[in-house]
Design a protein around this motif. Structure first.
Motif, PDB file in Angstrom:
ATOM      1  N   LYS A 253      -7.608  19.500 -82.558  1.00  0.00           N
ATOM      2  CA  LYS A 253      -7.205  19.379 -81.294  1.00  0.00           C
ATOM      3  C   LYS A 253      -7.050  18.130 -80.636  1.00  0.00           C
ATOM      4  CE  LYS A 253      -9.782  22.128 -78.164  1.00  0.00           C
ATOM      5  NZ  LYS A 253     -10.774  22.740 -77.487  1.00  0.00           N
ATOM      6  N   VAL A 254      -7.413  17.227 -80.820  1.00  0.00           N
ATOM      7  CA  VAL A 254      -7.198  15.536 -80.435  1.00  0.00           C
ATOM      8  C   VAL A 254      -6.012  15.363 -81.107  1.00  0.00           C
ATOM      9  CG1 VAL A 254      -7.959  13.458 -80.256  1.00  0.00           C
ATOM     10  CG2 VAL A 254      -9.693  15.083 -79.901  1.00  0.00           C
TER      11      VAL A 254
ATOM     12  N   SER B 266      -3.341  16.795 -82.050  1.00  0.00           N
ATOM     13  CA  SER B 266      -2.157  17.655 -81.815  1.00  0.00           C
ATOM     14  C   SER B 266      -1.706  17.078 -80.077  1.00  0.00           C
ATOM     15  CB  SER B 266      -2.204  19.252 -81.618  1.00  0.00           C
ATOM     16  OG  SER B 266      -3.248  19.477 -80.469  1.00  0.00           O
ATOM     17  N   VAL B 267      -2.617  16.516 -79.600  1.00  0.00           N
ATOM     18  CA  VAL B 267      -2.200  15.934 -78.240  1.00  0.00           C
ATOM     19  C   VAL B 267      -1.627  14.410 -78.752  1.00  0.00           C
ATOM     20  CG1 VAL B 267      -2.857  15.009 -76.091  1.00  0.00           C
ATOM     21  CG2 VAL B 267      -3.807  17.241 -76.952  1.00  0.00           C
ATOM     22  N   GLU B 268      -2.603  13.610 -79.441  1.00  0.00           N
ATOM     23  CA  GLU B 268      -2.006  12.567 -79.801  1.00  0.00           C
ATOM     24  C   GLU B 268      -0.549  12.433 -80.387  1.00  0.00           C
ATOM     25  OE1 GLU B 268      -5.335  10.962 -81.876  1.00  0.00           O
ATOM     26  OE2 GLU B 268      -6.403  10.247 -79.959  1.00  0.00           O
TER      27      GLU B 268
ATOM     28  N   SER C 291      -1.043  21.973 -75.849  1.00  0.00           N
ATOM     29  CA  SER C 291      -0.992  20.412 -75.715  1.00  0.00           C
ATOM     30  C   SER C 291       0.008  19.768 -75.371  1.00  0.00           C
ATOM     31  CB  SER C 291      -1.266  20.162 -77.594  1.00  0.00           C
ATOM     32  OG  SER C 291       0.005  20.981 -78.327  1.00  0.00           O
ATOM     33  N   ARG C 292       0.917  20.441 -75.109  1.00  0.00           N
ATOM     34  CA  ARG C 292       2.077  19.638 -74.312  1.00  0.00           C
ATOM     35  C   ARG C 292       1.618  19.375 -72.994  1.00  0.00           C
ATOM     36  NH1 ARG C 292       6.686  21.692 -71.821  1.00  0.00           N
ATOM     37  NH2 ARG C 292       5.786  23.935 -71.677  1.00  0.00           N
TER      38      ARG C 292
ATOM     39  N   VAL D 254      -1.581  19.194 -71.833  1.00  0.00           N
ATOM     40  CA  VAL D 254      -2.539  17.972 -72.001  1.00  0.00           C
ATOM     41  C   VAL D 254      -2.004  16.724 -72.291  1.00  0.00           C
ATOM     42  CG1 VAL D 254      -4.640  17.295 -73.390  1.00  0.00           C
ATOM     43  CG2 VAL D 254      -4.527  19.861 -72.860  1.00  0.00           C
ATOM     44  N   ALA D 255      -1.016  16.528 -73.028  1.00  0.00           N
ATOM     45  CA  ALA D 255      -0.341  15.325 -73.194  1.00  0.00           C
ATOM     46  C   ALA D 255       0.228  14.685 -71.926  1.00  0.00           C
ATOM     47  CB  ALA D 255       0.663  15.397 -74.223  1.00  0.00           C
TER      48      ALA D 255
ATOM     49  N   MET E  23     -10.279  10.399 -74.442  1.00  0.00           N
ATOM     50  CA  MET E  23     -10.266  12.094 -74.767  1.00  0.00           C
ATOM     51  C   MET E  23     -11.167  12.594 -75.864  1.00  0.00           C
ATOM     52  SD  MET E  23      -6.513  13.959 -75.644  1.00  0.00           S
ATOM     53  CE  MET E  23      -6.027  12.858 -77.059  1.00  0.00           C
ATOM     54  N   HIS E  24     -11.513  13.624 -75.781  1.00  0.00           N
ATOM     55  CA  HIS E  24     -12.621  14.230 -76.850  1.00  0.00           C
ATOM     56  C   HIS E  24     -11.863  15.620 -76.865  1.00  0.00           C
ATOM     57  CE1 HIS E  24     -14.914  16.510 -73.991  1.00  0.00           C
ATOM     58  NE2 HIS E  24     -14.865  15.530 -73.156  1.00  0.00           N
ATOM     59  N   ALA E  25     -12.472  16.411 -77.840  1.00  0.00           N
ATOM     60  CA  ALA E  25     -12.048  17.671 -78.321  1.00  0.00           C
ATOM     61  C   ALA E  25     -11.903  18.726 -77.024  1.00  0.00           C
ATOM     62  CB  ALA E  25     -12.660  18.235 -79.494  1.00  0.00           C
TER      63      ALA E  25
END
Lengths: 100, 100, 100, 100
Positions: A90-91, A93-95, D19-20, D22-23, D38-40
């Motif tokens: 999860k982390v 994919s954002v990073e 994720s897009r 969240v990013a 950030m965490h999961a």
């Protein structure tokens, strides 16, 4: 069914400092052998549904046994059937998106 | 151990309207015979720990079976050992203060 | 931007009973003139974003002023751009499905 | 008033992968110059009340602008008047206990 939860237990009626109670929960989570990671506002835990929720129950029982008369927990609970996904996925994919 | 939870299940990947999934959960909660009350942002449920969490699990299973590939649930979980307290007691104790 | 929140404020370090603090928040919400409804685990509030969050801030300030050294609040925050939806609409759309 | 929040934004009606979105929020938080991690299951953010909540609002606006018709956010909000405490302090006080 695998689950990723975010678990934040707040004991009430024990004064302002609750780190002793949170530490007791960390030990319970650790001993359960579940993947977990603490942050400033809770702990992410990953594992089979029944094992994860058994740990949550044990934490409530232990914190009451330490003398807390009241507990207020917040849980986020994520399940998915389309694919496997870990806390790290999860982390990551954002990073990944942030790097590009 | 009795528990009062606030249960808010959000299916993802099913479009914008989720009332069909929430209604399915209401039926599951109703059939379990637990005291419950829906509000605009979840449902309060009161009962023995294991029964309440069994209902939460059944809701995840049912909503996945309805086609939702991903579920994001938020739970508040309250337990106390100092005295018995129902959902109605919690609201009544605040309303009492507001009347005086 | 209209918002529907679910607001649950938990004062810490004030003992086990928090109904006095919750009642103070109810009065603040009431005086702000926002649509609201209390349940056993928080209060649904509906209104313009800035007004709703100003109320949340006033509640933190008031509860600290009442002597609580620490506050732990949980908020759910819902916004949508596809259509207007009130707290009552959300509950009604589920209840409609349950009747049919 | 300093605040530590845990911020978890879930866009609805955009499919299973978020994720897009969240990013995009991570970038907004980063640009605001606030301490964050950030965490999961969300992001811890620390700073003055008004700045932190302005960031939350900007994230809702940005994610709607990316096409999400509906957003469901969960926030934990912690304030304290007895002493200053950072996100790192919170984690460190538990880890200290676990080491002894």
């Amino acid at each position: 069914m695998q689950v990723i939860v975010d678990f934040c237990l707040v004991p009430m009626g024990v004064g302002v400092s609750v780190s002793r109670h949170v530490a007791a929960c960390q030990t319970i989570i650790e001993e359960a052998g579940l993947v977990h990671r603490m942050h400033a506002y809770g702990t992410n835990i990953e594992g089979p549904w029944d094992e994860v929720f058994a740990v949550v129950k044990r934490c409530h029982e232990a914190v009451h046994a330490m003398g807390a008369p009241r507990i207020n927990t917040t849980l986020k609970v994520g399940t998915r059937t389309d694919r496997e996904q870990s806390m790290d996925d999860k982390v990551a994919s954002v990073e990944d998106l942030l790097r590009h």
